[in-house]
Design a protein around this motif. Structure first.
Motif, mmCIF file in Angstrom:
data_model
loop_
_atom_site.group_PDB
_atom_site.id
_atom_site.type_symbol
_atom_site.label_atom_id
_atom_site.label_comp_id
_atom_site.label_asym_id
_atom_site.label_seq_id
_atom_site.Cartn_x
_atom_site.Cartn_y
_atom_site.Cartn_z
ATOM 1 N N ARG A 1 0.859 -1.185 0.000
ATOM 2 C CA ARG A 1 0.000 0.000 0.000
ATOM 3 C C ARG A 1 0.896 1.236 0.000
ATOM 4 O O ARG A 1 1.628 1.474 0.952
ATOM 5 N N ARG B 1 1.268 5.136 0.176
ATOM 6 C CA ARG B 1 0.456 6.199 0.757
ATOM 7 C C ARG B 1 0.847 7.585 0.268
ATOM 8 O O ARG B 1 0.348 8.585 0.789
ATOM 9 N N ASN B 2 1.704 7.663 -0.721
ATOM 10 C CA ASN B 2 2.052 8.963 -1.296
ATOM 11 C C ASN B 2 0.922 9.492 -2.155
ATOM 12 O O ASN B 2 0.213 8.732 -2.819
ATOM 13 N N THR B 3 0.771 10.796 -2.175
ATOM 14 C CA THR B 3 -0.205 11.411 -3.068
ATOM 15 C C THR B 3 0.329 11.388 -4.497
ATOM 16 O O THR B 3 1.519 11.189 -4.730
ATOM 17 N N SER C 1 -6.905 7.259 -0.008
ATOM 18 C CA SER C 1 -5.717 7.680 0.731
ATOM 19 C C SER C 1 -4.475 6.825 0.451
ATOM 20 O O SER C 1 -3.421 7.050 1.043
ATOM 21 N N TYR C 2 -4.576 5.852 -0.426
ATOM 22 C CA TYR C 2 -3.415 5.023 -0.754
ATOM 23 C C TYR C 2 -3.623 4.303 -2.085
ATOM 24 O O TYR C 2 -4.725 4.262 -2.625
ATOM 25 N N GLN D 1 -3.134 0.606 -3.807
ATOM 26 C CA GLN D 1 -2.942 -0.816 -3.512
ATOM 27 C C GLN D 1 -2.293 -1.489 -4.716
ATOM 28 O O GLN D 1 -2.888 -1.551 -5.795
#
Length: 210
Positions: free
Chosen positions: A166, A168-170, A203-204, A206
């Motif tokens: 996962r 989580r960076n934008t 928000s992440y 996958q």
């Protein structure tokens, strides 16, 4: 700290050198996302990574960044060493990718150990060799690979260094690392999602099968 140091560096360093590192070094724990070295700073010590990962970035004249390479457990930054030895300002930015534990070694010890310990000399030369290869790979990637493949390589490396599928960076943060625009990154991620390579969440990201 001694047990962690032995587990990480026992294959590189002689026991007397490990003892000196324990005496002279400072154990530092840094959360993810912290800038531990910035462009324009003078560097007084070098990091020996016990755990975690650090990403090393370069900045152009307009302030845009490009990801050069990652530092992982058992590694150090040869660019930092060069700045220390030459007493010059840093030309890179280093940010913790994950929670990171490291030993900071004063620069004067680094110079002393170069003359004193074969294990340290070999470690330093190996570090220069590895970083040079990674920089060449970065140059090759920019010169010869399209952005689709660069993005896939980037995501695969993220999974490897964080041990987490996962991400989580934008999209904007990924764009900064790849020195491109958020719009382009978002479009390519959508393309990979349609190919069932990943799933985009709020928000992440996958990773499924890259």
């Amino acid at each position: 700290m001694k047990e962690e140091l032995l587990a990480t560096f026992s294959n590189h360093f002689e026991q007397p050198l490990i003892d000196e590192i324990l005496e002279a070094g400072k154990l530092v724990e840094v959360p993810a996302g912290e800038t531990i070295m910035d462009i324009g700073q003078y560097i007084r010590s070098i990091p020996l990574l016990l755990s975690g990962a650090i990403k090393v970035l370069r900045e152009d004249d307009e302030g845009d960044e490009l990801l050069l390479y990652y530092l992982e457990q058992g590694e150090t930054c040869s660019v930092t060493m060069a700045c220390c030895m030459g007493q010059t300002k840093s030309e890179i930015r280093a940010i913790t990718e994950t929670e990171t534990e490291m030993i900071m070694v004063p620069v004067q010890k680094m110079e002393e150990w170069m003359a004193k310990y074969k294990g340290w000399r070999n470690y330093v030369f190996e570090s220069y060799h590895n970083r040079l290869n990674e920089l060449l790979q970065t140059v090759d990637s920019i010169a010869f690979k399209n952005l689709d493949q660069r993005l896939v390589d980037y995501l695969q490396k993220k999974v490897e260094v964080t041990n987490d599928n996962r991400i989580r960076n934008t999209h904007q943060e990924i764009a900064y690392d790849l020195h491109t625009s958020r719009v382009v990154v978002s479009r390519l991620l959508k393309k990979l999602e349609k190919m069932k390579k990943l799933v985009l969440h709020r928000s992440y990201i996958q990773i499924v099968d890259l």
